[in-house]
Design a protein around this motif. Structure first.
Motif, PDB file in Angstrom:
ATOM      1  N   LEU A  84       0.860  -1.173   0.000  1.00  0.00           N
ATOM      2  CA  LEU A  84       0.000   0.000   0.000  1.00  0.00           C
ATOM      3  C   LEU A  84       0.902   1.230   0.000  1.00  0.00           C
ATOM      4  N   GLU A  85       0.834   2.003  -1.085  1.00  0.00           N
ATOM      5  CA  GLU A  85       1.754   3.127  -1.237  1.00  0.00           C
ATOM      6  C   GLU A  85       1.249   4.401  -0.568  1.00  0.00           C
ATOM      7  N   GLY A  86      -0.068   4.622  -0.550  1.00  0.00           N
ATOM      8  CA  GLY A  86      -0.619   5.857   0.003  1.00  0.00           C
ATOM      9  C   GLY A  86      -1.138   5.691   1.414  1.00  0.00           C
ATOM     10  N   ARG A  87      -1.929   6.664   1.849  1.00  0.00           N
ATOM     11  CA  ARG A  87      -2.503   6.651   3.183  1.00  0.00           C
ATOM     12  C   ARG A  87      -4.006   6.400   3.136  1.00  0.00           C
ATOM     13  N   THR A  88      -4.497   5.926   1.997  1.00  0.00           N
ATOM     14  CA  THR A  88      -5.902   5.538   1.871  1.00  0.00           C
ATOM     15  C   THR A  88      -5.979   4.164   1.222  1.00  0.00           C
ATOM     16  N   LEU A  89      -7.008   3.417   1.573  1.00  0.00           N
ATOM     17  CA  LEU A  89      -7.240   2.097   0.989  1.00  0.00           C
ATOM     18  C   LEU A  89      -8.707   1.969   0.640  1.00  0.00           C
ATOM     19  N   THR A  90      -8.989   1.544  -0.591  1.00  0.00           N
ATOM     20  CA  THR A  90     -10.345   1.231  -1.013  1.00  0.00           C
ATOM     21  C   THR A  90     -10.468  -0.282  -1.175  1.00  0.00           C
ATOM     22  N   VAL A  91     -11.429  -0.866  -0.489  1.00  0.00           N
ATOM     23  CA  VAL A  91     -11.705  -2.297  -0.618  1.00  0.00           C
ATOM     24  C   VAL A  91     -12.947  -2.439  -1.490  1.00  0.00           C
ATOM     25  N   ASP A  92     -12.777  -3.048  -2.660  1.00  0.00           N
ATOM     26  CA  ASP A  92     -13.834  -3.185  -3.656  1.00  0.00           C
ATOM     27  C   ASP A  92     -14.176  -4.667  -3.797  1.00  0.00           C
ATOM     28  N   SER A  93     -15.308  -5.077  -3.215  1.00  0.00           N
ATOM     29  CA  SER A  93     -15.701  -6.481  -3.213  1.00  0.00           C
ATOM     30  C   SER A  93     -17.074  -6.647  -3.841  1.00  0.00           C
ATOM     31  N   ASP A  94     -17.255  -7.707  -4.631  1.00  0.00           N
ATOM     32  CA  ASP A  94     -18.558  -7.921  -5.252  1.00  0.00           C
ATOM     33  C   ASP A  94     -19.459  -8.846  -4.438  1.00  0.00           C
ATOM     34  N   ASP A  95     -18.871  -9.843  -3.752  1.00  0.00           N
ATOM     35  CA  ASP A  95     -19.731 -10.823  -3.074  1.00  0.00           C
ATOM     36  C   ASP A  95     -18.928 -11.571  -2.022  1.00  0.00           C
ATOM     37  N   SER A  96     -18.721 -10.938  -0.860  1.00  0.00           N
ATOM     38  CA  SER A  96     -17.948 -11.590   0.191  1.00  0.00           C
ATOM     39  C   SER A  96     -18.253 -10.954   1.529  1.00  0.00           C
ATOM     40  N   ALA A  97     -18.234 -11.762   2.575  1.00  0.00           N
ATOM     41  CA  ALA A  97     -18.261 -11.226   3.931  1.00  0.00           C
ATOM     42  C   ALA A  97     -16.870 -10.678   4.231  1.00  0.00           C
ATOM     43  N   LEU A  98     -16.816  -9.507   4.869  1.00  0.00           N
ATOM     44  CA  LEU A  98     -15.543  -8.834   5.092  1.00  0.00           C
ATOM     45  C   LEU A  98     -15.318  -8.550   6.569  1.00  0.00           C
ATOM     46  N   VAL A 105     -26.472 -24.843 -11.520  1.00  0.00           N
ATOM     47  CA  VAL A 105     -26.486 -25.126 -10.088  1.00  0.00           C
ATOM     48  C   VAL A 105     -25.157 -24.649  -9.516  1.00  0.00           C
ATOM     49  N   ALA A 106     -25.159 -23.479  -8.876  1.00  0.00           N
ATOM     50  CA  ALA A 106     -23.937 -22.883  -8.341  1.00  0.00           C
ATOM     51  C   ALA A 106     -24.141 -22.519  -6.879  1.00  0.00           C
ATOM     52  N   ASP A 107     -23.164 -22.807  -6.042  1.00  0.00           N
ATOM     53  CA  ASP A 107     -23.260 -22.515  -4.613  1.00  0.00           C
ATOM     54  C   ASP A 107     -21.868 -22.156  -4.098  1.00  0.00           C
ATOM     55  N   CYS A 108     -21.653 -20.896  -3.745  1.00  0.00           N
ATOM     56  CA  CYS A 108     -20.335 -20.437  -3.326  1.00  0.00           C
ATOM     57  C   CYS A 108     -20.440 -19.532  -2.114  1.00  0.00           C
ATOM     58  N   SER A 109     -19.374 -19.464  -1.348  1.00  0.00           N
ATOM     59  CA  SER A 109     -19.310 -18.601  -0.183  1.00  0.00           C
ATOM     60  C   SER A 109     -17.859 -18.187   0.051  1.00  0.00           C
ATOM     61  N   SER A 110     -17.634 -16.890   0.251  1.00  0.00           N
ATOM     62  CA  SER A 110     -16.274 -16.410   0.499  1.00  0.00           C
ATOM     63  C   SER A 110     -16.264 -15.433   1.668  1.00  0.00           C
ATOM     64  N   ARG A 111     -15.119 -15.361   2.327  1.00  0.00           N
ATOM     65  CA  ARG A 111     -14.916 -14.431   3.433  1.00  0.00           C
ATOM     66  C   ARG A 111     -13.477 -13.950   3.404  1.00  0.00           C
ATOM     67  N   ASP A 154     -18.943  -2.947  -0.884  1.00  0.00           N
ATOM     68  CA  ASP A 154     -19.253  -4.372  -0.960  1.00  0.00           C
ATOM     69  C   ASP A 154     -20.623  -4.540  -1.599  1.00  0.00           C
ATOM     70  N   GLY A 155     -20.675  -5.275  -2.696  1.00  0.00           N
ATOM     71  CA  GLY A 155     -21.945  -5.451  -3.390  1.00  0.00           C
ATOM     72  C   GLY A 155     -22.922  -6.310  -2.616  1.00  0.00           C
ATOM     73  N   ASP A 156     -22.433  -7.417  -2.055  1.00  0.00           N
ATOM     74  CA  ASP A 156     -23.312  -8.359  -1.369  1.00  0.00           C
ATOM     75  C   ASP A 156     -22.513  -9.069  -0.297  1.00  0.00           C
ATOM     76  N   GLY A 157     -22.698  -8.652   0.940  1.00  0.00           N
ATOM     77  CA  GLY A 157     -21.992  -9.308   2.034  1.00  0.00           C
ATOM     78  C   GLY A 157     -21.955  -8.435   3.265  1.00  0.00           C
ATOM     79  N   SER A 158     -21.842  -9.054   4.416  1.00  0.00           N
ATOM     80  CA  SER A 158     -21.744  -8.310   5.665  1.00  0.00           C
ATOM     81  C   SER A 158     -20.341  -7.728   5.818  1.00  0.00           C
ATOM     82  N   VAL A 159     -20.245  -6.642   6.607  1.00  0.00           N
ATOM     83  CA  VAL A 159     -18.957  -5.996   6.852  1.00  0.00           C
ATOM     84  C   VAL A 159     -18.818  -5.736   8.343  1.00  0.00           C
TER      85      VAL A 159
END
Length: 256
Positions: free
Chosen positions: A42-56, A106-112, A127-132
Motif C-alpha cells: 500500500l503506497e498511500g494513506r488511503t485504501l479502497t476495498v472493492d468487493s462484489d460478493d464476500s463477507a468482510l 447449479v452454483a453454490d459459493c461462499s467467500s470471506r 461491498d456489493g453483497d456481504g456483511s462488513v
C-alpha cells in the motif's frame, strides 16, 4: 419419439435431485480449513476495498510493517453445470479488488476475507453483497454495502456507514462524527464519548442512539412509529443528533 417424454421427465428429476442436494447443504466459507494468505503493498494513506460478493472483516493492525495490507481468504464453492468457481484478488492504485466467479445452472459459493490494515490509513469499503465488520480504527472509515449488515466497534475515527438491506450496529466507539443509514433494517448506535454530530436514518426499521449525558440539539422524526427522546435537549448546542425512520420507532437516550 414415444420415449422422448419419459427421458425428459427422468432428466428433470435428476436436475431436481441435484438442486435439492446442493441447496440442502449450502456452501460456507467457514468450512475452508486451509485459507489462503497474501500481502499487498500500500503506497498511500488511503485504501479502497472493492468487493462484489464476500463477507468482510476489516481490522486496524499496528503490528504489520508500514505499507502492507495482509489479506486472508476463505472460500468454498461448487458448480454442477457451468465453469469451475474461482475467486481473485488484486491491488492497483491502493484499491484492493476482490472478485468471486460462481455461475451456472447449479452454483453454490461462499467467500470471506479478513483484511488487516496498517494504522494511520483511511479506509473505504464498497461491498456489493456481504456483511462488513470493522474494528480498531482511529482514522476515517467509510463502509457501503448493497446487501448485508454493517458492524463497527472499538474505533475513534469518523464513521460513514450505509447498507441497502441490513442492520447497522456501532458500539464501543469514541467517534466525534457518526453517519449511519439503512434502506431496510434497524440502526443502533452506542457511543462511548460525547459526539459532535450523529446522523442516522432507516427507511424501514427502528433507530436507537445512545450517547453520554450532555446537552444536544435533537431532530427526531418517524413516518410510522413512536419517538422517544430522553437525552438533555439544548436548542443552542453545537452537538447535534438527527434520527429519522420511515417505518420504525426512534429512541435517543443517555447511555448507561
Amino acid at each position: 419419439m414415444a420415449r422422448t417424454v419419459p427421458v425428459r421427465i427422468a432428466v428433470a428429476w435428476v436436475l431436481v435431485a441435484v438442486v435439492a442436494g446442493v441447496s440442502g447443504c449450502g456452501a460456507s466459507a467457514g468450512d475452508d480449513e486451509e485459507p489462503e494468505r497474501r500481502s499487498f503493498a500500500l503506497e498511500g494513506r488511503t485504501l479502497t476495498v472493492d468487493s462484489d460478493d464476500s463477507a468482510l472483516e476489516i481490522v486496524a493492525a499496528e503490528e504489520h510493517e508500514a505499507g502492507a495490507v495482509e489479506v486472508t481468504r476463505w472460500f468454498e464453492g461448487s458448480v454442477v453445470f457451468g465453469e469451475d468457481p474461482k475467486v481473485t484478488w488484486s491491488m492497483k492504485d491502493d484499491r484492493l479488488v476482490l472478485r468471486e466467479k460462481c455461475s451456472g445452472v447449479v452454483a453454490d459459493c461462499s467467500s470471506r476475507h479478513r483484511i488487516e490494515v496498517p494504522r494511520g490509513v483511511t479506509v473505504r469499503v464498497l461491498d456489493g453483497d456481504g456483511s462488513v465488520r470493522a474494528w480498531g480504527f482511529e482514522d476515517p472509515l467509510h463502509i457501503k454495502t448493497g446487501d448485508g449488515s454493517v458492524q463497527v466497534s472499538d474505533s475513534s475515527g469518523a464513521l460513514d456507514l450505509e447498507t441497502g438491506d441490513g442492520s447497522v450496529r456501532v458500539f464501543d466507539v469514541a467517534s466525534r462524527e457518526v453517519r449511519a443509514k439503512s434502506g431496510d433494517g434497524s440502526v443502533r448506535l452506542s457511543l462511548g464519548s460525547v459526539p459532535d454530530l450523529v446522523e442516522t436514518r432507516s427507511g424501514d426499521g427502528s433507530v436507537t442512539v445512545e450517547v453520554p449525558r450532555a446537552g444536544y440539539r435533537v431532530e427526531a422524526e418517524a413516518g410510522d412509529g413512536s419517538v422517544d427522546v430522553s437525552v438533555p435537549r439544548d436548542a443552542s448546542s453545537s452537538r447535534r443528533i438527527s434520527a429519522h425512520s420511515g417505518d420504525g420507532n426512534i429512541t435517543v437516550r443517555t447511555a448507561n
